[in-house]
Design a protein around this motif. Sequence first.
Motif, PDB file in Angstrom:
ATOM      1  N   ASP A 143       0.774  -1.018  -0.006  1.00  9.27           N
ATOM      2  CA  ASP A 143       0.034  -0.041  -0.090  1.00  9.27           C
ATOM      3  C   ASP A 143       1.008   1.253  -0.031  1.00  9.27           C
ATOM      4  O   ASP A 143       1.646   1.502   0.965  1.00  9.27           O
ATOM      5  N   ASN A 144       0.549   2.090  -0.831  1.00  7.74           N
ATOM      6  CA  ASN A 144       1.644   3.096  -1.054  1.00  7.74           C
ATOM      7  C   ASN A 144       0.856   4.526  -1.160  1.00  7.74           C
ATOM      8  O   ASN A 144      -0.230   4.629  -2.181  1.00  7.74           O
ATOM      9  N   TRP A 145       1.067   5.467  -0.358  1.00  9.39           N
ATOM     10  CA  TRP A 145       0.470   6.799  -0.472  1.00  9.39           C
ATOM     11  C   TRP A 145       1.659   7.868  -0.921  1.00  9.39           C
ATOM     12  O   TRP A 145       2.773   7.633  -0.245  1.00  9.39           O
ATOM     13  N   TYR A 146       1.400   8.456  -1.661  1.00 10.37           N
ATOM     14  CA  TYR A 146       2.671   9.628  -2.388  1.00 10.37           C
ATOM     15  C   TYR A 146       1.873  11.080  -2.627  1.00 10.37           C
ATOM     16  O   TYR A 146       0.676  11.060  -3.032  1.00 10.37           O
ATOM     17  N   VAL A 147       2.948  11.850  -2.883  1.00  9.57           N
ATOM     18  CA  VAL A 147       2.295  13.007  -2.932  1.00  9.57           C
ATOM     19  C   VAL A 147       2.833  13.254  -4.734  1.00  9.57           C
ATOM     20  O   VAL A 147       4.148  13.326  -4.954  1.00  9.57           O
ATOM     21  N   PRO A 148       1.833  13.455  -5.500  1.00 12.64           N
ATOM     22  CA  PRO A 148       2.064  13.571  -6.874  1.00 12.64           C
ATOM     23  C   PRO A 148       3.116  14.835  -7.348  1.00 12.64           C
ATOM     24  O   PRO A 148       3.544  14.840  -8.183  1.00 12.64           O
ATOM     25  N   ALA A 149       2.537  15.893  -6.476  1.00 17.89           N
ATOM     26  CA  ALA A 149       3.244  17.136  -6.885  1.00 17.89           C
ATOM     27  C   ALA A 149       4.695  17.143  -6.772  1.00 17.89           C
ATOM     28  O   ALA A 149       5.515  18.181  -7.186  1.00 17.89           O
ATOM     29  N   ARG A 150       5.299  16.255  -5.654  1.00 17.32           N
ATOM     30  CA  ARG A 150       6.784  15.867  -5.746  1.00 17.32           C
ATOM     31  C   ARG A 150       7.462  14.945  -6.591  1.00 17.32           C
ATOM     32  O   ARG A 150       8.500  14.841  -6.578  1.00 17.32           O
ATOM     33  N   VAL A 190      13.493  12.168  -0.779  1.00 22.54           N
ATOM     34  CA  VAL A 190      14.658  12.822  -1.679  1.00 22.54           C
ATOM     35  C   VAL A 190      15.761  13.044  -1.158  1.00 22.54           C
ATOM     36  O   VAL A 190      15.852  13.217   0.365  1.00 22.54           O
ATOM     37  N   PRO A 191      16.971  13.203  -1.665  1.00 24.41           N
ATOM     38  CA  PRO A 191      18.173  13.493  -1.006  1.00 24.41           C
ATOM     39  C   PRO A 191      18.168  14.615  -0.044  1.00 24.41           C
ATOM     40  O   PRO A 191      18.883  14.582   1.078  1.00 24.41           O
ATOM     41  N   ALA A 237       9.910   3.178 -10.767  1.00 30.13           N
ATOM     42  CA  ALA A 237       9.195   4.408 -11.278  1.00 30.13           C
ATOM     43  C   ALA A 237       9.765   5.522 -10.791  1.00 30.13           C
ATOM     44  O   ALA A 237       9.845   6.501 -11.851  1.00 30.13           O
ATOM     45  N   VAL A 238      10.248   5.747  -9.660  1.00 29.21           N
ATOM     46  CA  VAL A 238      10.680   6.819  -8.974  1.00 29.21           C
ATOM     47  C   VAL A 238      12.327   6.722  -8.638  1.00 29.21           C
ATOM     48  O   VAL A 238      12.857   7.792  -8.084  1.00 29.21           O
ATOM     49  N   GLN A 239      13.045   5.804  -9.364  1.00 26.14           N
ATOM     50  CA  GLN A 239      14.190   5.668  -9.281  1.00 26.14           C
ATOM     51  C   GLN A 239      15.257   6.768  -9.444  1.00 26.14           C
ATOM     52  O   GLN A 239      16.156   7.147  -8.800  1.00 26.14           O
ATOM     53  N   ALA A 240      14.897   7.611 -10.509  1.00 24.49           N
ATOM     54  CA  ALA A 240      15.446   8.918 -10.725  1.00 24.49           C
ATOM     55  C   ALA A 240      15.634  10.049  -9.673  1.00 24.49           C
ATOM     56  O   ALA A 240      16.614  10.796  -9.750  1.00 24.49           O
ATOM     57  N   LEU A 241      14.792   9.834  -8.641  1.00 25.11           N
ATOM     58  CA  LEU A 241      14.892  10.614  -7.593  1.00 25.11           C
ATOM     59  C   LEU A 241      15.984  10.509  -6.722  1.00 25.11           C
ATOM     60  O   LEU A 241      16.297  11.184  -5.848  1.00 25.11           O
TER      61      LEU A 241
END
Length: 269
Positions: free
Chosen positions: A161-168, A243-244, A187-191
Amino acid sequence: MAKSRKLLQAMAEVGTAAKKAARLTVRKAARTTARHAVECTALGVGVALVLAAGPVRAESIAPTRTFSGEDDFVSRLEALALLQTLNAELLSNPSATLTLERWCARHQLASPARVVARLVRDADKAATAAIRQTLGVGEAEPVRYRRVQLVCGDFVLSEADNWYVPARLTPEMNRLLDETDTAFGRAVQALQFRRRTLSARLLWTPLPDGWEMVRRPVQTPEIVAGALAIPTEVIRHEAVLSVPDGTPFSVVVETYTDKVLAFRRPSDR
């Protein structure tokens, strides 16, 4: 004449000795031949017995059984060791997908042992106040929900179950999450995100607390235990992805199923 008689006597003695030596040689050769004959006969009998018994077979392959065997102390101890091992491997590796893939290969759950994500469509679960606080967003900020199953062969090994902020996230990342089965981490590994575990616990403990201090009953052939019942959910991890610079963008809850113990092994019988 005397010399001639001596010479004839010496020749006679040499002849007698030669005859004795010849007789000894013949007897020795006869004994050797007889021994060889006996050995060959025994070998022939042995070969005949082997041939009469039929073709030689390799040891038969042991039958297999599923892990959840009898509900006894040993089975529960094994289950606890396996769950603790998997839990430690998941906590020490950044990718749950790759960890499950190695687990799947090691326990021969599928061939080839490849773990794929399967998006559960039309699933929705609102973010709680605690989740919003962890993400650092207010009530008005959109938070999306995504549910994915990690599957190896015929087995669903975990549900996330994943909740995420699309704006980020980037538009492409949001598209992949909305429209494809791509695993969230991929999908988000580039971050170049970081994962911080909030909690990790066994949902099922095969042995009660303090089991090591209690004398267990001796198992006897007369005691017939039932099958070990393993609940559907066995491990749960909660984590936050950032993110870093430390900004959180996702909260994930991963629940690992009983199928991680669905492998087969040689039967004890």
